[in-house]
Write an enzyme that holds these catalytic residues in place. Sequence first.
Site, short mmCIF file in Angstrom:
data_model
loop_
_atom_site.label_atom_id
_atom_site.label_comp_id
_atom_site.label_asym_id
_atom_site.label_seq_id
_atom_site.Cartn_x
_atom_site.Cartn_y
_atom_site.Cartn_z
N GLU B 78 0.81 -1.22 0.00
CA GLU B 78 0.00 0.00 0.00
C GLU B 78 0.84 1.27 0.00
O GLU B 78 0.49 2.27 -0.66
CB GLU B 78 -0.94 0.02 1.22
CG GLU B 78 -2.15 -0.89 1.10
CD GLU B 78 -1.86 -2.35 1.40
OE1 GLU B 78 -0.69 -2.68 1.70
OE2 GLU B 78 -2.80 -3.16 1.33
N HIS B 147 -11.25 -3.75 10.50
CA HIS B 147 -11.95 -3.75 9.21
C HIS B 147 -13.23 -2.93 9.30
O HIS B 147 -14.21 -3.21 8.63
CB HIS B 147 -12.30 -5.18 8.79
CG HIS B 147 -11.21 -5.91 8.09
ND1 HIS B 147 -9.93 -5.94 8.54
CD2 HIS B 147 -11.19 -6.63 6.93
CE1 HIS B 147 -9.18 -6.67 7.72
NE2 HIS B 147 -9.93 -7.10 6.74
#
Lengths: 368, 368, 321, 321
Positions: B78, B147
Amino acid sequence: MFTQAEEIKAHAGPQKTGTRLIRYVDALREAFEEEMARDPKVFLFGLDVDDHKGIQGSTVGLQEKFGKDRVFCTPLSEDAMTGVAIGAAIAGYRPIHVHIRMDFMLLCMNQLVNMAAKSHYMYNGQVKVPLVVRTMIGRSWGQGGQHSQALHSMFMHVPGLKVVAPANAHDAKGCMIAAIRDNNPVIFIEHRLLYSTEGYVPTQPYAVPLGKARILTEGSDITIVAVSHMVMEALRAKKHLEAIDIQAEVIDPVTLWPLDMDTIMASVKKTGRLLMIDNAWLTCGASSEILTRAMEICQEEAISMPALARMGFAPTTCPTTRPLENLFYPDGRTIAVKAYQMIKGKQAKGWEPPVSAKTEIDAFKGPF
Amino acid sequence: MFTQAEEIKAHAGPQKTGTRLIRYVDALREAFEEEMARDPKVFLFGLDVDDHKGIQGSTVGLQEKFGKDRVFCTPLSEDAMTGVAIGAAIAGYRPIHVHIRMDFMLLCMNQLVNMAAKSHYMYNGQVKVPLVVRTMIGRSWGQGGQHSQALHSMFMHVPGLKVVAPANAHDAKGCMIAAIRDNNPVIFIEHRLLYSTEGYVPTQPYAVPLGKARILTEGSDITIVAVSHMVMEALRAKKHLEAIDIQAEVIDPVTLWPLDMDTIMASVKKTGRLLMIDNAWLTCGASSEILTRAMEICQEEAISMPALARMGFAPTTCPTTRPLENLFYPDGRTIAVKAYQMIKGKQAKGWEPPVSAKTEIDAFKGPF
Amino acid sequence: MTDQIVVARLYKTMLLIRQLELRIAEIYHTDAIKSPVHLSVGQESIAVGVCDPLEKDDIVSNTYRCHATYIAKGGDLFGMMAELYGKSTGCAGGKAGSMHLVDIKNGVMGASAVVGTTIPVATGYALAMQNEAKMTGRQRVVVALCGDGGTEEGCFYESINFAALRKLPIIFICENNRLAIHTPLEKRWATNQLCERMSTFGIQTHKIDDADVFKIRDTMINALAEIRHGTSGPIFIECATYRWLEHVGPLDDHYDDYRDKNTYQLWQDNDQISRLARMLDDQVRMEIEKEVTLTIAQIEKYAEESPYPAAEELYTHVYAS
Amino acid sequence: MTDQIVVARLYKTMLLIRQLELRIAEIYHTDAIKSPVHLSVGQESIAVGVCDPLEKDDIVSNTYRCHATYIAKGGDLFGMMAELYGKSTGCAGGKAGSMHLVDIKNGVMGASAVVGTTIPVATGYALAMQNEAKMTGRQRVVVALCGDGGTEEGCFYESINFAALRKLPIIFICENNRLAIHTPLEKRWATNQLCERMSTFGIQTHKIDDADVFKIRDTMINALAEIRHGTSGPIFIECATYRWLEHVGPLDDHYDDYRDKNTYQLWQDNDQISRLARMLDDQVRMEIEKEVTLTIAQIEKYAEESPYPAAEELYTHVYAS
Ligand SMILES: Cc1ncc(C[n+]2csc(CCOP(=O)(O)OP(=O)(O)O)c2C)c(N)n1
Ligand SMILES: Cc1ncc(C[n+]2csc(CCOP(=O)(O)OP(=O)(O)O)c2C)c(N)n1
Ligand SMILES: [Mg+2]
Ligand SMILES: [Mg+2]
């Protein structure tokens, strides 16, 4: 017009017995030395902690005293090194991890937010992360956009983290000791311009409890809450205001999370005015939170709404050139004018505080 | 009691000519398809964009149409991939970079905050970073602490970034087109529970200008500002309130930064009450900012202070188990009760809205 | 014998870098430059050997220690000096300072003060150039420089893997001065096998251990040819070097005793600028030296006389229109 | 011939993992488990080969695909199943779900749902153990597992470098199933030379390409001995494997056609559980199978019958006292 010695008094009051005047940076070093001697699980690491400059002097001599297992430098790997700190903390150690700029913490947000902040909760108390992350913020001297950020609001936003930003030697040492003993990850913010400021610090061991704000000067006309180095600017503003008979109560939250709104509100109830000076951008910042909380508390308690205002960094990236940089930050004079206007009304433009004598900003020859 | 079809009408009003009912996810896909056809500099990349699931369907078919140079997956990196997006943007391309969870953006904060946000300013306009970062947020279904985060306030805090969080198909497509054409880095927040909701979307190309809030329902008693999926909860609350003759004006800011306070304040001046429902934690959040701005504007314009309140995630890490998860989030009923109390007084505990019929949350079988 | 024109050109650029940086060091105490400076004195042969064979529209990305590469790549000198002075005529209007020099017109991408940060950005630039070349038929190349410390950041590996995977037109250069601030390599690298590690990504590597400006330049010429003709993806070059002055600031800090003075002596004896000076006719050499002195005087005057930015500049370029 | 006791033990643990996961897959549609499950079906030999030789107070760190290693390391089964059901008796009181199994008492460190994230944390745990051993004289070891995708994150390299630099007592295991969600290795790795790359950090590496549970176990036994005796720092082991089911959820997704069915067949033929079954006496095998079935029934019942956490649990453990 406001010398450093005066500032110290304003911070620390007159000398109490059992204290001596030492620098902020030395107060920090004492905290490490005492805590590392007290608890063999405490260790300190990060880039440059063991070189001859020793993080502005705050870690000098520690490796000699405690050895290379407990004081050591690392590769340039902020992300993994933060994970290493977290892992060691989970294993029962008490790491102190150092970043020489808060800007670099953007590299380890995943570890801090996804692991450090959440582990205790997510694993239902089975693990603790007693971690101190020392992080330096600065201003001035053309450091520019990537060496000037104060990102405490990002950490305040995340449940599970504590955030401290002491503004004087006494609190630097006391909060560091409290942070080391705390069983949670604590983001510990140190301002470079404060490193050389002196304050009265007890000779005996002590801790400053996290979560308690400090009233630095009493006053009845306006409450000024200021963060980190802005405390010094707020104290300058207070001096300016005194000259025209306005009495400001200056409060240092010391701990930014958990936030001591009780102390702030007690003052605001008295003065009817709250001016919050952040050492950061305003949007979604500590200033937004403190003003919102103040407003919420007034509503809850059905007391009349005080005048509320805030100042902080300009909503831009920090430029390097001095003329723009000066405009980027609030200072004693702009704070005083803002306070004046809150009291006398916005149209009251008649007053201009005198230009200050040299401050620690002018004296600073760069952290370089 | 409040069906999905009704919600769509609440969002998009009655069908206008030249529109059709499509899902949020398909609206997004149309935006990519049209913009990539229009401008060869637009490309789309990120983990999983070219697999058979195609980011919940939002990228399906794009690689076939535009080729592997313009639609491609990446390694799990990322941080670097965000830098890659920034570099390509600086070189004159218009990358769209995808993260399937906003939580993973914590890995690329350095690139986004230190480079993307600052380059245009720091290099004094010499470079532009026309970058769209798509990032999904979610709720429910035991995704847990890592999440479930919605971190928009961290990005709102940093000058140089724009932040958008459309809550219906029309705005999803229109804002995506605007974001792609925008010359700044735009954080584009998509909520998984919205993906399958349908809305009326023009057949002709259009853009929804960034920085404009949308009034979804008019009402005179209270202004409810809600973010992303909380818009649906606010609309449910509105229905509950209607049943007891309270008329709520529901506003979707759509763009979180820059923030359209004008639209919000026009409403608040009318209703005298502002309830802000964030899809995130409160501390230093969008809620703090919006309430503080509202208060500042009232002070500036010397109008009387409205009742102000906020709701959002509980100040905890998000737990996975359903009973706790349900408590973690505001919903139509808790919002309605809060609004009711703002109007009738805190003691007014007499009223409880009926339990809702199945919502998109119950229908959801996990994004897994 | 090496072509005298090349020697003269390399000498001139290296001397300009050296003299300008020494001049910066000299005036630093006046606070005319209120911005941290990371000087490259002693490391010039890398910047010049690397940049000499580049085209104007090739791109160089560098670190906060960016003066040398900025100059070697043809960055505007007036803009540079004015930037250091914080003047409105600076290459970034005074907003960037020494650590963020930029000159897109001349292929200088914009330096960053956060170690490692430009490596993936340069990789993205190379991705754009790879695509562009499919339209134009002409392959521009990116050169991404970083220090030995920069290779310790995760994004370095992530970038190399991605560049190798997609065969991007990029040359990674590690300027290995074996120091990160004051910390020696031995405390940061598990081993010295960086090039070996890079070749496991399937890319060509070169290790140049004596900072020989001709070797560096020749390696670059070959690397560029291969990349331009599409016969190679990324290439990795590690160049040993030595930083003569302190990490940041104007001083020689050998008195601080954190590094070996003998090594310093060896590197001074190996100084590529003196070497090139010896290779040139006295006449040519003195010509160049005069020209360099004149240039420095001109840009210094320009920087001094330029105005500071006006207050309203604080708010320009926060967002692009 | 391999010791029957060992075979039986390995078989039992592997079978328990397999059967429990298949049972989870079976009941998943009922929504009793409202939490994403990443099953290890087909990959059991790594978890068991790796964990079998560990001591109870050695530490395993793993990923969201953590059931297998949790079980193999001796994690409490009742706590696991209750956690999946979101019950207060879960190993994390229902707050963590399937992706964050934890059992510190039995040396399971606490899994993370963010790829790569536990690698440095495990490294830090190993640092602590290195120090601890200086006091206790007894070297505990950390095993850090990650997927092939995990090795693409920068923190993987940063951790390896640091672990190698400080010779930490840690074994890094890459469970290479050549998939990250649906994306094959070829789209993510520039080359296959991961072990070669790791050895450039000066560490011992092993590549096991057939998931042979004995090979894995033997490699671990040797690695542990070296680390416990201080003759080796970190060791890296890459184990090839195959994920039989979908990335997340209960289904076989070969109908989705993103991977090769022949490869699947090869791996099924090579199934280590069937292999061990064949090595055992029928009597012993059936004993074990019965026991496994019983255990699963017991923990399922326990999970079903346990209460959900009370509302006030939402606010416990936000901060440690
Ligand atoms: C991410 C990050 N971490 C730490 C620093 C502080 N820092 C500035 S320069 C430097 C040393 C970098 O060494 P190297 O990459 O070898 O470059 P050199 O200075 O030797 O040219 C460090 C640690 C930084 N700027 N950025
Ligand atoms: C940092 C991060 N990026 C992306 C994801 C989304 N994601 C979840 S699992 C996965 C694949 C990981 O593959 P691998 O490491 O090989 O493990 P495996 O699933 O094969 O066991 C991805 C990309 C994530 N959880 N974390
Ligand atoms: Mg170096
Ligand atoms: Mg995998």
